[in-house]
Design an enzyme around this catalytic site. Structure first.
Site, PDB file in Angstrom:
ATOM      1  N   TYR A  54      48.281  35.781  34.627  1.00  0.00           N
ATOM      2  CA  TYR A  54      47.021  36.018  35.334  1.00  0.00           C
ATOM      3  C   TYR A  54      47.271  36.552  36.742  1.00  0.00           C
ATOM      4  O   TYR A  54      46.666  37.549  37.160  1.00  0.00           O
ATOM      5  CB  TYR A  54      46.199  34.730  35.398  1.00  0.00           C
ATOM      6  N   LYS A  91      46.311  40.380  38.571  1.00  0.00           N
ATOM      7  CA  LYS A  91      45.526  40.550  39.783  1.00  0.00           C
ATOM      8  C   LYS A  91      46.316  41.269  40.877  1.00  0.00           C
ATOM      9  O   LYS A  91      45.756  42.015  41.687  1.00  0.00           O
ATOM     10  CB  LYS A  91      45.020  39.186  40.283  1.00  0.00           C
ATOM     11  N   THR A 104      32.364  29.819  37.808  1.00  0.00           N
ATOM     12  CA  THR A 104      31.991  30.662  36.671  1.00  0.00           C
ATOM     13  C   THR A 104      32.732  30.192  35.419  1.00  0.00           C
ATOM     14  O   THR A 104      33.572  29.293  35.465  1.00  0.00           O
ATOM     15  CB  THR A 104      32.361  32.141  36.914  1.00  0.00           C
TER      16      THR A 104
END
Length: 304
Positions: free
Chosen positions: A184, A188, A221
């Site tokens: 991850y 990014k 989220t």
């Protein structure tokens, strides 16, 4: 054992330390408040990941300014499929619309080891490569749609986790030893490197198009649904107090996409509405060029 420590445990610790720093900041600093933004009548935007969370808030706010917003999922596109990305671009360009804003917002986080339809590690494929291809296929249209004093804009949603990222050019798909945390944060970091390299190209060519990376902070989220059970349990009470809402998380992307102050400004990393220094290695022009070349090979593009 050493390989496991280096490729699994170290990325995990680095990522959670990044998260702790962000939460500490958010504990003592208010969320960025959007200034009054100019009307965007006649401008067209594409927002990926726009059906929920920050993407939805970004699309909703841009539309409220008068922008014609296409949410990529409604005009069907699956970022884990290069074929689907190409089909989406063909469908969009067939409509004959201009394109002034592209917000590359969609993403996934900390999913178990898996591959996209094209065989790429899932984070790298969805978060980075899908957006890399989408951006490049729409680049000529974005260039044509902008003009001096009213540039087109690309906004790439990165994350503070890029500070924990290590770009392994020999194992971008994390096949040697998989770590969801490492995968991850690498995806990014790749978005930031991509942002800077593309802006250099655009500036050199004198095109009326800018590209910036934004960091939304820690936002409540569905991205966090893939946390371990214990981490999920610990996250819930913390999120209510310290996490940003999706609307707050989207504010920097909205600002970058529409604010007069960002006219003609590119090659920046923005956090909480402010230009911020990204990871030192993200400014390495040699690494940027290597990633660009490799990415072109992976998605089947001629290197420009």
């Amino acid at each position: 054992m050493w390989l496991w420590l280096q490729t699994v445990l170290v990325p995990l610790v680095r990522l959670y330390l990044c998260g702790a720093k962000v939460l500490l900041y958010q504990m003592f600093n208010r969320s960025f408040t959007l200034p009054a933004l100019p009307k965007q009548n006649g401008r067209v935007a594409i927002v990926t990941g726009g059906t929920r969370g920050m993407g939805f808030e970004t699309a909703r706010h841009l539309a409220s300014l008068g922008m014609h917003v296409i949410i990529a999922e409604f005009v069907f596109m699956d970022l884990t499929s290069l074929k689907s990305v190409r089909q989406f671009v063909q469908t969009f360009t067939d409509r004959g619309l201009p394109l002034h804003v592209l917000v590359n917002n969609a993403g996934t986080m900390l999913v178990p080891e898996g591959q996209t339809e094209d065989g790429f590690e899932f984070h790298f494929g969805l978060n980075y490569l899908g957006h890399f291809l989408l951006t490049n296929l729409l680049l000529d249209l974005l260039k044509r749609s902008g003009r001096l004093g009213c540039c087109s804009r690309i906004v790439n949603t990165s994350s503070a986790t890029h500070y924990a990222g290590v770009l392994d050019m020999d194992d971008l798909n994390k096949r040697l030893c998989y770590s969801s945390h490492g995968a991850y944060s690498q995806s990014k970091l790749a978005l930031v490197l991509f942002t800077y390299y593309l802006q250099e190209q655009l500036t050199a060519g004198g095109f009326p198009l800018t590209v910036n990376a934004v960091d939304p902070g820690m936002v409540d989220t569905a991205l966090y649904n893939n946390l371990w059970s214990l981490a999920q349990a610990l996250k819930k009470p913390v999120a209510k107090i310290l996490f940003r809402t999706p609307a707050e998380g989207a504010s920097t992307a909205i600002y970058t996409a529409a604010a007069s102050e960002m006219e003609g400004v590119g090659g920046c990393y923005l956090y909480n509405g402010q230009k911020t220094q990204s990871l030192d290695v993200s400014y390495n022009s040699e690494l940027q060029a290597k990633l660009w070349k490799k990415s072109c090979e992976l998605v089947g593009l001629q290197e420009s």
